[in-house]
Design a protein around this motif. Structure first.
Motif, PDB file in Angstrom:
ATOM      1  N   PRO A 174       0.822  -1.204   0.000  1.00 36.59           N
ATOM      2  CA  PRO A 174       0.000   0.000   0.000  1.00 36.59           C
ATOM      3  C   PRO A 174       0.864   1.265   0.000  1.00 36.59           C
ATOM      4  CG  PRO A 174      -0.629  -1.476   1.786  1.00 36.59           C
ATOM      5  CD  PRO A 174       0.628  -2.024   1.210  1.00 36.59           C
ATOM      6  N   HIS A 175       0.195   2.362  -0.358  1.00 33.01           N
ATOM      7  CA  HIS A 175       0.924   3.599  -0.591  1.00 33.01           C
ATOM      8  C   HIS A 175       1.086   4.433   0.680  1.00 33.01           C
ATOM      9  CE1 HIS A 175       2.334   6.691  -3.484  1.00 33.01           C
ATOM     10  NE2 HIS A 175       2.000   7.488  -2.503  1.00 33.01           N
ATOM     11  N   ASN A 176       2.333   4.763   0.951  1.00 35.55           N
ATOM     12  CA  ASN A 176       2.676   5.698   2.014  1.00 35.55           C
ATOM     13  C   ASN A 176       3.078   7.003   1.330  1.00 35.55           C
ATOM     14  OD1 ASN A 176       3.968   7.169   4.004  1.00 35.55           O
ATOM     15  ND2 ASN A 176       5.657   5.747   4.283  1.00 35.55           N
ATOM     16  N   PRO A 177       2.462   8.147   1.574  1.00 36.65           N
ATOM     17  CA  PRO A 177       1.596   8.486   2.701  1.00 36.65           C
ATOM     18  C   PRO A 177       0.095   8.516   2.411  1.00 36.65           C
ATOM     19  CG  PRO A 177       2.296  10.510   1.664  1.00 36.65           C
ATOM     20  CD  PRO A 177       2.882   9.368   0.858  1.00 36.65           C
ATOM     21  N   VAL A 178      -0.349   8.233   1.191  1.00 36.88           N
ATOM     22  CA  VAL A 178      -1.782   8.515   0.945  1.00 36.88           C
ATOM     23  C   VAL A 178      -2.695   7.380   1.411  1.00 36.88           C
ATOM     24  CG1 VAL A 178      -1.137   9.996  -1.010  1.00 36.88           C
ATOM     25  CG2 VAL A 178      -2.065   7.711  -1.466  1.00 36.88           C
ATOM     26  N   GLY A 179      -2.093   6.240   1.771  1.00 41.89           N
ATOM     27  CA  GLY A 179      -2.868   5.164   2.403  1.00 41.89           C
ATOM     28  C   GLY A 179      -3.697   4.319   1.448  1.00 41.89           C
ATOM     29  N   ARG A 180      -3.439   4.451   0.127  1.00 41.99           N
ATOM     30  CA  ARG A 180      -4.229   3.625  -0.785  1.00 41.99           C
ATOM     31  C   ARG A 180      -3.765   2.171  -0.759  1.00 41.99           C
ATOM     32  NH1 ARG A 180      -6.857   4.217  -5.379  1.00 41.99           N
ATOM     33  NH2 ARG A 180      -7.238   2.046  -4.848  1.00 41.99           N
ATOM     34  N   VAL A 181      -4.763   1.263  -0.821  1.00 39.89           N
ATOM     35  CA  VAL A 181      -4.478  -0.152  -1.070  1.00 39.89           C
ATOM     36  C   VAL A 181      -4.837  -0.349  -2.537  1.00 39.89           C
ATOM     37  CG1 VAL A 181      -5.185  -2.516  -0.553  1.00 39.89           C
ATOM     38  CG2 VAL A 181      -5.022  -0.846   1.290  1.00 39.89           C
ATOM     39  N   TRP A 182      -3.864  -0.541  -3.378  1.00 33.57           N
ATOM     40  CA  TRP A 182      -4.145  -0.654  -4.814  1.00 33.57           C
ATOM     41  C   TRP A 182      -4.950  -1.922  -5.081  1.00 33.57           C
ATOM     42  CZ3 TRP A 182      -3.393   3.989  -6.125  1.00 33.57           C
ATOM     43  CH2 TRP A 182      -2.285   4.716  -5.704  1.00 33.57           C
ATOM     44  N   THR A 183      -5.969  -1.794  -5.921  1.00 33.35           N
ATOM     45  CA  THR A 183      -6.787  -2.966  -6.231  1.00 33.35           C
ATOM     46  C   THR A 183      -6.055  -3.823  -7.266  1.00 33.35           C
ATOM     47  OG1 THR A 183      -7.880  -1.833  -8.044  1.00 33.35           O
ATOM     48  CG2 THR A 183      -8.930  -1.669  -5.864  1.00 33.35           C
ATOM     49  N   GLU A 205       6.180  -3.550  -0.351  1.00 27.84           N
ATOM     50  CA  GLU A 205       4.956  -3.981   0.335  1.00 27.84           C
ATOM     51  C   GLU A 205       5.136  -4.028   1.846  1.00 27.84           C
ATOM     52  OE1 GLU A 205       3.294  -7.323  -1.900  1.00 27.84           O
ATOM     53  OE2 GLU A 205       3.557  -6.222  -3.779  1.00 27.84           O
ATOM     54  N   ILE A 206       5.968  -3.132   2.361  1.00 29.40           N
ATOM     55  CA  ILE A 206       6.285  -3.139   3.797  1.00 29.40           C
ATOM     56  C   ILE A 206       5.041  -2.909   4.664  1.00 29.40           C
ATOM     57  CG2 ILE A 206       6.903  -0.676   3.999  1.00 29.40           C
ATOM     58  CD1 ILE A 206       9.295  -1.581   5.772  1.00 29.40           C
ATOM     59  N   HIS A 207       4.041  -2.178   4.132  1.00 29.39           N
ATOM     60  CA  HIS A 207       2.842  -1.893   4.933  1.00 29.39           C
ATOM     61  C   HIS A 207       1.701  -2.881   4.668  1.00 29.39           C
ATOM     62  CE1 HIS A 207       4.310   1.978   6.498  1.00 29.39           C
ATOM     63  NE2 HIS A 207       4.821   2.192   5.296  1.00 29.39           N
ATOM     64  N   SER A 208       1.994  -3.970   3.981  1.00 29.59           N
ATOM     65  CA  SER A 208       0.893  -4.789   3.462  1.00 29.59           C
ATOM     66  C   SER A 208       0.150  -5.620   4.511  1.00 29.59           C
ATOM     67  CB  SER A 208       1.417  -5.716   2.365  1.00 29.59           C
ATOM     68  OG  SER A 208       2.400  -6.565   2.892  1.00 29.59           O
ATOM     69  N   ASP A 209       0.665  -5.686   5.730  1.00 30.88           N
ATOM     70  CA  ASP A 209      -0.084  -6.403   6.773  1.00 30.88           C
ATOM     71  C   ASP A 209      -0.999  -5.461   7.548  1.00 30.88           C
ATOM     72  OD1 ASP A 209       1.243  -8.911   6.346  1.00 30.88           O
ATOM     73  OD2 ASP A 209       2.985  -8.060   7.366  1.00 30.88           O
ATOM     74  N   LEU A 210      -0.859  -4.167   7.294  1.00 28.34           N
ATOM     75  CA  LEU A 210      -1.598  -3.174   8.086  1.00 28.34           C
ATOM     76  C   LEU A 210      -2.751  -2.628   7.253  1.00 28.34           C
ATOM     77  CD1 LEU A 210       1.680  -1.532   9.362  1.00 28.34           C
ATOM     78  CD2 LEU A 210       0.063  -2.755  10.815  1.00 28.34           C
ATOM     79  N   ILE A 211      -3.706  -3.486   6.963  1.00 22.75           N
ATOM     80  CA  ILE A 211      -4.783  -3.143   6.032  1.00 22.75           C
ATOM     81  C   ILE A 211      -6.109  -3.135   6.784  1.00 22.75           C
ATOM     82  CG2 ILE A 211      -5.982  -3.908   3.935  1.00 22.75           C
ATOM     83  CD1 ILE A 211      -3.325  -3.868   2.907  1.00 22.75           C
ATOM     84  N   PHE A 212      -6.908  -2.109   6.527  1.00 17.58           N
ATOM     85  CA  PHE A 212      -8.223  -2.031   7.171  1.00 17.58           C
ATOM     86  C   PHE A 212      -9.277  -2.654   6.259  1.00 17.58           C
ATOM     87  CE2 PHE A 212      -5.826   1.783   8.679  1.00 17.58           C
ATOM     88  CZ  PHE A 212      -5.535   1.262   9.931  1.00 17.58           C
ATOM     89  N   LYS A 213     -10.142  -3.464   6.868  1.00 18.16           N
ATOM     90  CA  LYS A 213     -11.196  -4.129   6.114  1.00 18.16           C
ATOM     91  C   LYS A 213     -12.161  -3.087   5.543  1.00 18.16           C
ATOM     92  CE  LYS A 213     -11.020  -8.484   8.512  1.00 18.16           C
ATOM     93  NZ  LYS A 213     -10.830  -8.748   9.925  1.00 18.16           N
ATOM     94  N   ALA A 324      -4.969   1.653   4.609  1.00 20.17           N
ATOM     95  CA  ALA A 324      -3.915   0.831   5.219  1.00 20.17           C
ATOM     96  C   ALA A 324      -2.912   1.765   5.874  1.00 20.17           C
ATOM     97  CB  ALA A 324      -3.210   0.022   4.140  1.00 20.17           C
ATOM     98  N   THR A 325      -1.996   1.187   6.627  1.00 16.71           N
ATOM     99  CA  THR A 325      -0.904   1.877   7.349  1.00 16.71           C
ATOM    100  C   THR A 325      -1.432   2.608   8.600  1.00 16.71           C
ATOM    101  OG1 THR A 325      -0.860   4.156   6.414  1.00 16.71           O
ATOM    102  CG2 THR A 325       0.223   2.438   5.119  1.00 16.71           C
TER     103      THR A 325
END
Ligand SMILES: Cc1ncc(COP(=O)(O)O)c(C=O)c1O
Length: 394
Positions: A174-183, A205-213, A324-325
Motif C-alpha cells: 500500500p501507498h505511504n503516505p496517501v494510504g491507498r491499497v491498490w486494487t 509492500e512493507i505496509h501490506s499487513d496493516l490493512i483495514f477491512k 492501510a498503514t
C-alpha cells in the motif's frame, strides 16, 4: 488468548529511539519536547511471543554470525500463504537489513547512471534520494488527487514508461503516505504498462499487513506468471510488528536471472541476518497473528477518533482516510497558509513533530503526515494541540 493493552503509555526515552530523541526533535522540529508523530514506528510493545523469544535468545549470551535458516525462511513463506494466499518458494527470498538498503542494492544492480526510475508522488520520501544518490533520474508519475481520493495517472505512466531511459518503477503498495491499497485491477493495469515497456516493477509492500477491512492486499507477484517474472517484491515484519530497529526484510525475487544478479551483489558485501532478527521473524510470523489482529482493531479505532475529531473540531482540515498503514494524511490547504507557515505552526505553536507533506514530493504541499500508532490518550492530546494552534487563524 493474550489481550493486549494498546492504551498503555510506555516511556521510550533513553532507548535510543530516533523518534523520541530530544536532540533529533530539537534539530529537526525546533523543540526537544515536541510530541513525536513523524517516523513510522509504533509506541506499542510488540507481541509477547516475540519478546519471549528475544529474551531467550539474549540469555544465551553468544551472538555470533547468523544465517538464513530453513525455519526463518519457512516463516516468511508461510506468512505470505496465510495472509495473502500467495505461494512463494523459500529460494526466492533474499535477506536485506531493511527495505531502504534493498532498494539501494536493486538500483545499483539493475540501473545504469542516468537511467530513470518512476515514482508516484507524493510518496515515501527516501525513494527520491535512493534514485538520485545512485546517479539515476526520477521520473515522476504524480498521483491524481480528486474529491479526496488518490488515483494512478495511467496515461502519464504509459508515456513515461515508453522513454527508453526508464528502467524501473518503485511501486509503494500500500501507498505511504496517501494510504491507498491498490486494487488488483489497478495493479494489473500498471503491471501491463510495465511489461509492454520493459520496466521492472519493484513493489515495496512493507505496509501490506496493516490493512483495514474491507480492503485487501494483492501481492504484485501473485497476479500472474508474467508479473512474477517482472517484479521484485519487498516485504518485512518490521512495520507489522514494530521491529524496525532489528533491521530485517525479505526480498522476494521469483525470477532466477534477476535473483542471481541481486544475490551476487548481496554476497559480495556479505549480508546476513543478525541473531535477533532471525529469532524475531520466526516468532512474529509463526505466533504473532493474534497481536496483529488486535492491533488493527485499535488502529482503526484511532483512525475513527481522528476522523471525528477533525470533522468536529478542525473542519478546515481534511483527513484522507487511509485504507492501510498507521499514517494519516491531513490536508491543510483550506487554511490558506504557505508550506513554511504551516510547518512553523505545527512545530512552534502545536509542538507536534509531523512529517511535512512537501518532503514527499510534488502533490504533498500543504499536507502533513501523522503517525497514529500511539495510545489514544496521547493521540487526543496531540490533536488538541493542533486544534489550539489553529485557533485565531481565521
Ligand atoms: C514505504 C516504506 N518503505 C520502506 C520503509 C523503511 O524500510 P526499512 O526500515 O526496512 O528500511 C518505510 C518506513 O517507513 C516505508 O514506509
Amino acid at each position: 488468548m493474550t489481550a493486549y493493552n494498546f492504551d498503555e503509555i510506555i516511556d521510550r526515552k533513553r532507548t535510543d529511539s530516533i523518534k523520541w530523541s530530544k536532540k533529533h526533535l530539537k534539530e529537526n522540529f525546533n523543540a526537544e519536547d515536541s510530541f513525536p508523530m513523524w517516523i513510522a514506528d509504533m509506541d506499542f510493545k510488540t507481541a509477547q511471543p516475540i519478546i519471549d523469544a528475544l529474551i531467550r535468545r539474549a540469555e544465551h549470551g553468544i551472538y555470533g554470525y547468523g544465517y538464513k535458516s530453513d525455519e526463518f525462511m519457512a516463516a516468511a513463506v508461510n506468512w505470505q500463504k496465510k495472509r495473502n494466499g500467495w505461494d512463494i518458494e523459500k529460494e526466492w527470498i533474499l535477506f536485506t537489513p531493511g527495505i531502504i538498503p534493498a532498494l539501494n542494492f536493486i538500483v545499483e544492480t539493475f540501473c545504469n547512471k542516468g537511467d530513470k526510475v518512476i515514482i508516484q508522488s507524493p510518496v515515501y520520501y527516501p525513494f527520491l534520494n535512493i534514485i538520485t544518490n545512485n546517479g539515476c533520474q526520477i521520473a515522476n508519475n504524480s498521483l491524481i488527487y480528486e474529491q479526496g481520493e488518490y488515483k494512478i495517472n495511467f496515461e502519464e505512466l504509459e508515456a513515461i514508461a515508453q522513454d527508453s531511459k526508464t528502467k524501473m518503477i518503485f511501486l509503494c503498495s500500500p501507498h505511504n503516505p496517501v494510504g491507498r491499497v491498490w486494487t488488483e485491477k489497478e495493479l494489473t493495469r500498471l503491471g501491463e504498462i510495465c511489461i509492454r515497456n520493459n520496466v521492472l516493477v519493484v513493489s515495496d509492500e512493507i505496509h501490506s499487513d496493516l490493512i483495514f477491512k474491507p480492503n485487501h492486499h494483492t501481492p504484485f507477484g501473485k497476479i500472474s506468471e508474467e508479473f512474477r517474472m517482472n517484479s521484485i517484491v519487498c516485504t518485512s515484519p518490521s512495520k507489522t510488528f514494530n521491529l524496525a530497529g532489528l533491521q530485517l526484510s525479505n526480498i522476494i525475487v521469483p525470477n532466477e536471472r534477476l535473483r542471481n544478479k541481486l544475490n551476487h551483489k548481496l554476497t559480495t558485501i556479505d549480508i546476513d541476518p543478525g541473531s535477533f532478527a532471525t529469532v524475531a521473524q520466526i516468532a512474529a510470523y509463526n505466533d504473532g497473528e493474534e497481536w496483529i489482529e488486535q492491533l488493527l482493531i485499535y488502529l482503526e479505532e484511532n483512525l475513527t477518533f481522528i476522523d471525528q475529531f477533525v470533522k468536529e473540531r478542525m473542519p478546515k482540515v481534511k483527513l484522507i482516510k487511509p485504507e492501510a498503514t498507521y499514517l494519516a494524511w491531513l490536508d491543510f490547504r483550506e487554511l490558506g497558509l504557505s508550506d513554511l507557515e504551516l510547518q512553523q505552526l505545527m512545530q512552534k505553536k502545536a509542538k507536534i513533530a509531523l512529517d511535512d507533506g512537501f518532503i514527499f514530493g510534488a502533490g504533498g504541499e500543504l499536507f502533513q503526515r501523522i503517525n497514529f500508532a500511539c495510545p489514544r490518550s496521547l493521540l487526543q492530546q496531540a490533536l488538541e494541540s493542533i486544534e489550539r494552534s489553529l485557533q485565531g487563524l481565521d
